[in-house]
Design an enzyme around this catalytic site. Sequence first.
Site, PDB file in Angstrom:
ATOM      1  N   PRO A 127       0.803  -1.223   0.000  1.00  0.00           N
ATOM      2  CA  PRO A 127       0.000   0.000   0.000  1.00  0.00           C
ATOM      3  C   PRO A 127       0.838   1.276   0.000  1.00  0.00           C
ATOM      4  O   PRO A 127       0.453   2.274  -0.606  1.00  0.00           O
ATOM      5  CB  PRO A 127      -0.824  -0.124   1.283  1.00  0.00           C
ATOM      6  CG  PRO A 127      -0.980  -1.603   1.472  1.00  0.00           C
ATOM      7  CD  PRO A 127       0.325  -2.195   1.005  1.00  0.00           C
ATOM      8  N   GLU A 363       4.191  -2.794 -13.181  1.00  0.00           N
ATOM      9  CA  GLU A 363       5.619  -2.996 -13.494  1.00  0.00           C
ATOM     10  C   GLU A 363       6.278  -1.694 -13.917  1.00  0.00           C
ATOM     11  O   GLU A 363       7.064  -1.630 -14.853  1.00  0.00           O
ATOM     12  CB  GLU A 363       5.788  -4.098 -14.531  1.00  0.00           C
ATOM     13  CG  GLU A 363       5.319  -5.422 -13.966  1.00  0.00           C
ATOM     14  CD  GLU A 363       5.612  -6.597 -14.867  1.00  0.00           C
ATOM     15  OE1 GLU A 363       6.618  -6.540 -15.598  1.00  0.00           O
ATOM     16  OE2 GLU A 363       4.834  -7.558 -14.827  1.00  0.00           O
TER      17      GLU A 363
END
Length: 387
Positions: A127, A363
Amino acid sequence: MIRDPQGFETYLANLRRFCRERLMPREAEVARNDEVPADLVAAMAEQGLFGYSIPEAYGGAGMTTEELVCAAMELSQCSVAFRARVGTNTGIGSEALVVDGNEEQKRRYLPSMASGELTGCFALTEPGAGSDAVALQSTAILDGDHYVLNGTKCFITNAPIAGLFTVMARTDKSKPGAAGVSAFLVERTTPGLSTGTPYAKMGQAGSPVSEVHFDNCRVPVSQRIGAEGEGFRIAMRVLNKQRIHLAALCIGPAIRMLDDAVAHTANRQQFGQPVGAFQLVQALVADCQTEIHAARALVLETARKRDQGLDVTMEASMCKYFASEMCGRVADRCVQMLGGYGFIADNSIERFYRDVRLFRLYEGTSQIHQLNIARRTYAAAGHDIRG
């Protein structure tokens, strides 16, 4: 590097046929049920789709980088859910084990991953640690011959169905940056590991993504990959290759969307002629085709350089950045070419339009790749611009 050009062409032709005959006809079913059905998972396993990057010694195809991206461009022309189902095993879910795992770890897990019996995933993002990956807070504290893992990961592809998790956690809290991170292999059955409810997402139905939680999860020291403190280096090695792979996975959907848009505009009539006869539509087609070819050329060149053993860190970022942005532009143009039909649910282009939006986020966001490319460009010219 393609080891057997003639044999590989035959393989690609068979893969193309499999995608068109077995996978594409069931795309709407996968989207509707938010799941790739078991019979198709079994069929993909029979085709060897789970073992592309896994060495032949462990039951995989041992593909070179160039072979991998060529196969990826074929497979990704069908629903994103299909390539996502196998993608963690052919990419980030197995790469750390392939490159940095010891022989015992490889023999224990890679054959099952290559066969599709075992699904892997890569648990790095948290998070509070996404683009700033070195800020991760999950910990792995040594306690005798085990590490005790605590923390939460988020946005983890295939986590709800994975049997093996490659986990990055901080083993030395006195080192706040990359140096204090280590990599671990954690089996789903390990007490203290749990996964959350799969997220409801904008797109990519059929590809389950969720949080992963570690609550005093005890992992044997033997499950650590590489040396303690080497986790971030391992993660970056995984991502450098996977960014080239992901760039190829952005090209397939662009090819598919353009094919579908061309078929539609060649047949739909307006003002007494095919929509494709209008020059402004032709301009959209030309822009799509040109950008697809540019992305493909960049990805193939980078894959070949990596196969030659060259450092392609910057080129991998360029591939991921350009191909993911290209795919988004192609999706937008193709919706425009279909007009109102492009906005109708269950239309292949409408579905891809939502599916491919994620490509610019995971990514490494496009903005992170822009920074990486620019900084490496300055460094190559002998300038240090770090603040």
